[in-house]
Design a protein around this motif. Structure first.
Motif: not given
Length: 229
Positions: A108-115, A139-146
């Motif tokens: 996910a870090g490679r695909v979506f990036g983000g802090p 954590a990823l869902h929160a960071g990506l707006g889900v």
């Protein structure tokens, strides 16, 4: 109409996303190896896992991780991750949760990036958090707006989809019966999500499935295995 959070959620929970979840039977192979499970037992077994393990365990950790990231509380996120790791009694379950979680995080870090992915990856590298799959997903869902509601419902559904797919691969049901079982699990998915959404503290993360833990321990020592759990 902003469909980006939905599309991200679908991608993260897709079985094709390379997190390694396809290697897990979530304990089902241990039951099958014991010779105690018939096809008619599978919906009951799945419901039991959702009520007493997934809902109060991984799903609850996912929701609390989502809230911690939303609030910027990284210490709480690490606490949630450590608590989830501690309630997984079998070595292979703990190892699989951390392995698939770290793979999910790396991809996910490679695909979506983000802090968020970067910060969580640092916590895992430092040993502050084990990187369990449910916590990483939250954590990823929160960071990506889900939203937390959609995130937990989607992740519990993905668990059920993987579990029923394992039943097919183990030769217990065919594809049609597996899909019927998945559809029939919808009320239990809703119940598990509601349990998770009602959580307020890492101490709400728990599970009690002694028979499943027993079969999982036996599976760890099985001479031949199709799945890692």
């Amino acid at each position: 109409m902003n469909l980006s959070p939905l599309l991200v959620q679908l991608q993260l929970t897709d079985s094709a996303f390379p997190s390694g979840l396809y290697t897990l039977s979530h304990g089902l192979e241990g039951y099958v190896q014991s010779g105690t499970v018939e096809p008619a037992d599978l919906p009951i077994l799945l419901a039991d896992l959702l009520r007493h393990s997934v809902g109060p365990g991984d799903a609850t950790a996912l929701v609390l991780a989502h809230r911690a990231v939303t609030e910027g509380d990284w210490n709480r996120l690490a606490e949630v991750d450590r608590r989830l790791h501690a309630i997984k009694l079998n070595r292979e379950l703990r190892a699989a949760a951390a392995r698939t979680g770290r793979q999910l995080l790396d991809t996910a870090g490679r695909v979506f990036g983000g802090p968020v992915a970067g910060k969580l990856a640092a916590l895992v590298r430092e040993g502050a958090a084990p990187g369990n799959h449910a916590v990483v997903a939250g954590a990823l869902h929160a960071g990506l707006g889900v939203s937390e509601r959609h995130a937990v419902a989607g992740d519990v559904f993905a668990f059920c989809a993987g579990w029923t797919a394992a039943a097919v691969r183990l030769g217990r049901v065919d594809f049609r019966r597996a899909q019927a079982m998945l559809y029939g699990a919808h009320p239990e998915i809703v119940r598990a999500a509601a349990t998770a959404l009602a959580a307020r503290s890492p101490y709400d993360i728990h599970g009690s499935v002694p028979l499943a833990d027993t079969f999982s321990a036996a599976h760890e020592r099985a001479p031949a295995r199709l799945f890692t759990t």
